[in-house]
Design an enzyme around this catalytic site. Structure first.
Site, PDB file in Angstrom:
ATOM      1  N   HIS A  92      -2.206   5.338  -5.372  1.00  0.00           N
ATOM      2  CA  HIS A  92      -1.981   4.920  -3.988  1.00  0.00           C
ATOM      3  C   HIS A  92      -0.495   5.054  -3.689  1.00  0.00           C
ATOM      4  O   HIS A  92       0.304   5.334  -4.590  1.00  0.00           O
ATOM      5  CB  HIS A  92      -2.438   3.459  -3.780  1.00  0.00           C
ATOM      6  N   THR A 198       2.066  -5.320  -7.710  1.00  0.00           N
ATOM      7  CA  THR A 198       2.997  -5.698  -6.631  1.00  0.00           C
ATOM      8  C   THR A 198       2.223  -6.239  -5.426  1.00  0.00           C
ATOM      9  O   THR A 198       2.759  -6.357  -4.335  1.00  0.00           O
ATOM     10  CB  THR A 198       3.828  -4.481  -6.184  1.00  0.00           C
TER      11      THR A 198
HETATM   12  N1  LIG Z   1       1.172  -1.595  -6.571  1.00  0.00           N
HETATM   13  S1  LIG Z   1      -0.240  -2.134  -7.100  1.00  0.00           S
HETATM   14  O1  LIG Z   1      -0.753  -1.246  -8.101  1.00  0.00           O
HETATM   15  O2  LIG Z   1      -0.078  -3.490  -7.522  1.00  0.00           O
HETATM   16  C1  LIG Z   1      -1.347  -2.135  -5.745  1.00  0.00           C
HETATM   17  C2  LIG Z   1      -0.896  -2.505  -4.489  1.00  0.00           C
HETATM   18  F1  LIG Z   1       0.414  -2.835  -4.281  1.00  0.00           F
HETATM   19  C3  LIG Z   1      -1.763  -2.571  -3.409  1.00  0.00           C
HETATM   20  F2  LIG Z   1      -1.311  -2.981  -2.199  1.00  0.00           F
HETATM   21  C4  LIG Z   1      -3.094  -2.226  -3.555  1.00  0.00           C
HETATM   22  S2  LIG Z   1      -4.213  -2.375  -2.206  1.00  0.00           S
HETATM   23  C5  LIG Z   1      -4.483  -4.136  -2.147  1.00  0.00           C
HETATM   24  C6  LIG Z   1      -5.468  -4.592  -3.205  1.00  0.00           C
HETATM   25  C7  LIG Z   1      -6.823  -4.054  -2.882  1.00  0.00           C
HETATM   26  C8  LIG Z   1      -7.445  -4.459  -1.693  1.00  0.00           C
HETATM   27  C9  LIG Z   1      -8.702  -3.930  -1.395  1.00  0.00           C
HETATM   28  C10 LIG Z   1      -9.303  -3.001  -2.260  1.00  0.00           C
HETATM   29  C11 LIG Z   1     -10.649  -2.415  -1.897  1.00  0.00           C
HETATM   30  O3  LIG Z   1     -11.059  -2.552  -0.728  1.00  0.00           O
HETATM   31  O4  LIG Z   1     -11.254  -1.790  -2.810  1.00  0.00           O
HETATM   32  C12 LIG Z   1      -8.640  -2.595  -3.438  1.00  0.00           C
HETATM   33  C13 LIG Z   1      -7.376  -3.127  -3.751  1.00  0.00           C
HETATM   34  C14 LIG Z   1      -3.557  -1.826  -4.799  1.00  0.00           C
HETATM   35  F3  LIG Z   1      -4.853  -1.487  -4.917  1.00  0.00           F
HETATM   36  C15 LIG Z   1      -2.715  -1.783  -5.910  1.00  0.00           C
HETATM   37  N2  LIG Z   1      -3.199  -1.448  -7.153  1.00  0.00           N
HETATM   38  C16 LIG Z   1      -4.449  -2.023  -7.625  1.00  0.00           C
HETATM   39  C17 LIG Z   1      -4.349  -3.541  -7.508  1.00  0.00           C
HETATM   40  C18 LIG Z   1      -5.482  -4.443  -7.692  1.00  0.00           C
HETATM   41  C19 LIG Z   1      -6.923  -4.011  -7.657  1.00  0.00           C
HETATM   42  C20 LIG Z   1      -7.369  -3.253  -8.910  1.00  0.00           C
HETATM   43  C21 LIG Z   1      -7.209  -1.746  -8.769  1.00  0.00           C
HETATM   44  C22 LIG Z   1      -6.016  -1.129  -9.423  1.00  0.00           C
HETATM   45  C23 LIG Z   1      -4.670  -1.523  -9.022  1.00  0.00           C
HETATM   46 ZN   LIG Z   2       1.440   0.166  -5.818  1.00  0.00          ZN
END
Ligand SMILES: NS(=O)(=O)c1c(F)c(F)c(SCCc2ccc(C(=O)O)cc2)c(F)c1NC1CCCCCCC1
Ligand SMILES: [Zn+2]
Length: 257
Positions: A92, A198
């Site tokens: 992402h 994050t």
């Molecule tokens: N920088 S990070 O890697 O912390 C990160 C962000 F900053 C992010 F902002 C995100 S998106 C927010 C979390 C989210 C919300 C909804 C859904 C869905 O509808 O499936 C999925 C995720 C986001 F997806 C991630 N990475 C994800 C975090 C948590 C969910 C598990 C998937 C892998 C990593």
């Molecule tokens: Zn991220």
């Protein structure tokens, strides 16, 4: 993925009220002060395997209201540079707006235009849901994006579909491509530290790699990234970055001098 998250980047100072880990002492992102990084020659080049996907392999690209993410098959893996093996889960982006940059990590206080995160989980855990709470659960490869003179064909594989997922929760299937093209060709030069997601729930389960080499995309591509997506109906999805968190004594390693 996790249920509807009611948090937003507007109230990032209050995440700790609902998600206790967000107030932890090993949080991400951080500012990388290069005068304080520790040169660590034992850090080996990152090695990726299975990153080149055929066009007939379709991948889900989704606007989840916080970012745009591309699901990745578990056949993509980090096979070098980490002590254990990690399998890809998703990638992402984080970005700013027309009026300012939006990378999450900063280097010597400099914020880059945008940042890509390729999220992997430790193969000793059955799923990312299990790995996400473990201290050695996740490996995230991060790279900065800046505006350069030419269109980047690899980023175009994602950016050309954004108009199709303008609204929150919209998703589209996109053809596979060489995911490695989204990362620098030099995987030897990077910073390394222990941190967190994050985003809430901010689990402190990420071994971060932030590459020194910056990716270049065209001005038109950057403008597409910062203007195409919306959330909550018609709000522009912009500035989806968390501010730098305190190191609380953590060391940042560098694979180069
Ligand atoms: N920088 S990070 O890697 O912390 C990160 C962000 F900053 C992010 F902002 C995100 S998106 C927010 C979390 C989210 C919300 C909804 C859904 C869905 O509808 O499936 C999925 C995720 C986001 F997806 C991630 N990475 C994800 C975090 C948590 C969910 C598990 C998937 C892998 C990593
Ligand atoms: Zn991220």
């Amino acid at each position: 993925g996790p249920g509807r998250s009611h948090w937003s980047y507007e109230d990032k100072d209050h995440w700790g009220m609902d998600y206790v880990n967000c107030d932890g002492t090993a949080q991400s992102p951080i500012n990388i002060d290069t005068s304080k990084t520790i040169f660590s020659p034992q850090l080996r080049p990152i090695q990726l395997s299975g990153y080149s996907l055929p066009a007939n392999e379709k991948l889900r690209l989704k606007n989840n209201g916080h970012t745009v993410f591309l699901d990745l098959p578990g056949s993509l893996a980090i096979t070098g540079g980490y002590a254990q093996q990690y399998r890809a889960a998703q990638l992402h982006l984080h970005w700013g707006s027309q009026s300012g940059p939006g990378s999450e990590h900063t280097v010597n206080g400099h914020r880059f235009a945008a940042e890509i995160h390729v999220v992997h989980y430790n193969t000793k855990y059955a799923s990312i849901q299990e790995a996400i709470k473990q201290p050695d659960g996740l490996a995230v490869l991060g790279a900065f994006l800046e505006v350069g003179p030419r269109e980047n064909p690899y980023y175009q594989e994602i950016l050309e579909h954004l108009y199709n997922i303008e609204r929150e929760d919209e998703e589209v299937l996109v053809p596979g491509f060489n995911i490695a093209g989204l990362l620098p060709d030099n995987l030897k030069l990077y910073f390394h530290y222990n941190g967190s997601l994050t985003t809430p729930p901010c689990y402190q389960s990420v071994k971060w790699t932030v590459f020194n080499q910056t990716m270049m995309i065209s001005n038109a591509q950057m403008s597409m990234l910062v203007t195409a997506l919306k959330y909550d109906g018609s709000e522009p999805l912009q500035n989806n970055y968390r501010l730098a968190q305190d190191l609380h004594g953590r060391q940042v390693l560098a694979s180069f001098q």
